[in-house]
Scaffold this motif. Structure first.
Motif, short mmCIF file in Angstrom:
data_model
loop_
_atom_site.label_atom_id
_atom_site.label_comp_id
_atom_site.label_asym_id
_atom_site.label_seq_id
_atom_site.Cartn_x
_atom_site.Cartn_y
_atom_site.Cartn_z
N ALA A 19 0.83 -1.21 0.00
CA ALA A 19 0.00 0.00 0.00
C ALA A 19 0.86 1.25 0.00
O ALA A 19 0.56 2.23 -0.70
CB ALA A 19 -0.93 0.00 1.21
N ILE A 20 1.97 1.24 0.74
CA ILE A 20 2.89 2.38 0.78
C ILE A 20 3.54 2.58 -0.58
O ILE A 20 3.60 3.70 -1.10
CB ILE A 20 3.95 2.17 1.89
CG1 ILE A 20 3.28 2.31 3.26
CG2 ILE A 20 5.11 3.13 1.73
CD1 ILE A 20 4.14 1.87 4.42
N VAL A 21 4.01 1.49 -1.18
CA VAL A 21 4.64 1.57 -2.50
C VAL A 21 3.64 2.10 -3.53
O VAL A 21 3.96 2.98 -4.33
CB VAL A 21 5.21 0.20 -2.94
CG1 VAL A 21 5.63 0.22 -4.39
CG2 VAL A 21 6.38 -0.19 -2.04
N ALA A 22 2.42 1.60 -3.50
CA ALA A 22 1.39 2.06 -4.44
C ALA A 22 1.10 3.55 -4.26
O ALA A 22 0.95 4.29 -5.25
CB ALA A 22 0.11 1.24 -4.26
N ALA A 23 1.04 4.00 -3.02
CA ALA A 23 0.78 5.42 -2.76
C ALA A 23 1.92 6.29 -3.27
O ALA A 23 1.69 7.35 -3.88
CB ALA A 23 0.56 5.65 -1.27
N LEU A 24 3.15 5.87 -3.02
CA LEU A 24 4.31 6.63 -3.51
C LEU A 24 4.34 6.67 -5.03
O LEU A 24 4.61 7.72 -5.62
CB LEU A 24 5.61 6.03 -2.96
CG LEU A 24 5.83 6.19 -1.45
CD1 LEU A 24 7.04 5.37 -1.01
CD2 LEU A 24 6.00 7.65 -1.07
N PRO A 54 -5.46 6.86 -3.25
CA PRO A 54 -6.87 6.49 -3.27
C PRO A 54 -7.21 5.45 -2.20
O PRO A 54 -7.61 4.33 -2.49
CB PRO A 54 -7.07 5.94 -4.69
CG PRO A 54 -5.72 5.44 -5.09
CD PRO A 54 -4.73 6.33 -4.40
N LEU A 55 -6.97 5.82 -0.95
CA LEU A 55 -7.27 4.98 0.21
C LEU A 55 -8.15 5.78 1.16
O LEU A 55 -8.12 7.01 1.14
CB LEU A 55 -5.99 4.63 0.98
CG LEU A 55 -4.90 3.84 0.28
CD1 LEU A 55 -3.63 3.87 1.11
CD2 LEU A 55 -5.36 2.41 0.09
N THR A 56 -8.87 5.08 2.00
CA THR A 56 -9.56 5.81 3.06
C THR A 56 -8.50 6.29 4.04
O THR A 56 -7.39 5.76 4.10
CB THR A 56 -10.58 4.92 3.80
OG1 THR A 56 -9.87 3.89 4.51
CG2 THR A 56 -11.59 4.31 2.84
#
Length: 119
Positions: A19-24, A54-56
């Motif tokens: 999730a961190i990698v995707a956000a970055l 695109p996360l809550t």
């Protein structure tokens, strides 16, 4: 083996790191995200990226909290430290807006905490 080397990294929380990698990647693109993971970034930069993904809000905070075990944290915090959540100003708010790390020698704000993915 070809020109691209394969590295195997054992992660404690692979879903959180994903999730961190995707956000970055979403905010900065592949190359900058890779550089941030390898060379490091501040906790404040990570928080901003997660809140832009695109996360809550709750999912973003959980991914950061769970993913910290897979990062090298600088400065060295020692054995005893505590992650503190900073909430919005509204009375009774549970909306996290920032984080800081409390240690026996003092408190570090998110911009002073440096994170790099463990290798």
């Amino acid at each position: 083996m070809g020109p691209e080397a394969c590295f195997v990294v054992s992660l404690k929380n692979p879903d959180a790191v994903a999730a961190i990698v995707a956000a970055l990647r979403h905010l900065y693109g592949d190359e900058v995200a890779r550089l941030m993971l390898v060379e490091g970034m501040s906790l404040a930069n990570l928080i901003d990226a997660m809140f832009s993904a695109p996360l809550t809000h709750r999912e973003a905070i959980r991914a950061i909290t769970d993913g910290l075990d897979d990062f090298v944290i600088s400065p060295d915090l020692g054995r005893m430290w505590h992650l503190r959540y900073i909430y919005a100003d509204e009375p009774g708010s549970l909306h996290v807006v920032d984080m800081e790390i409390a240690t026996p020698s003092g408190t570090l704000v998110s911009k002073d905490v440096w994170l790099r993915l463990s290798s």
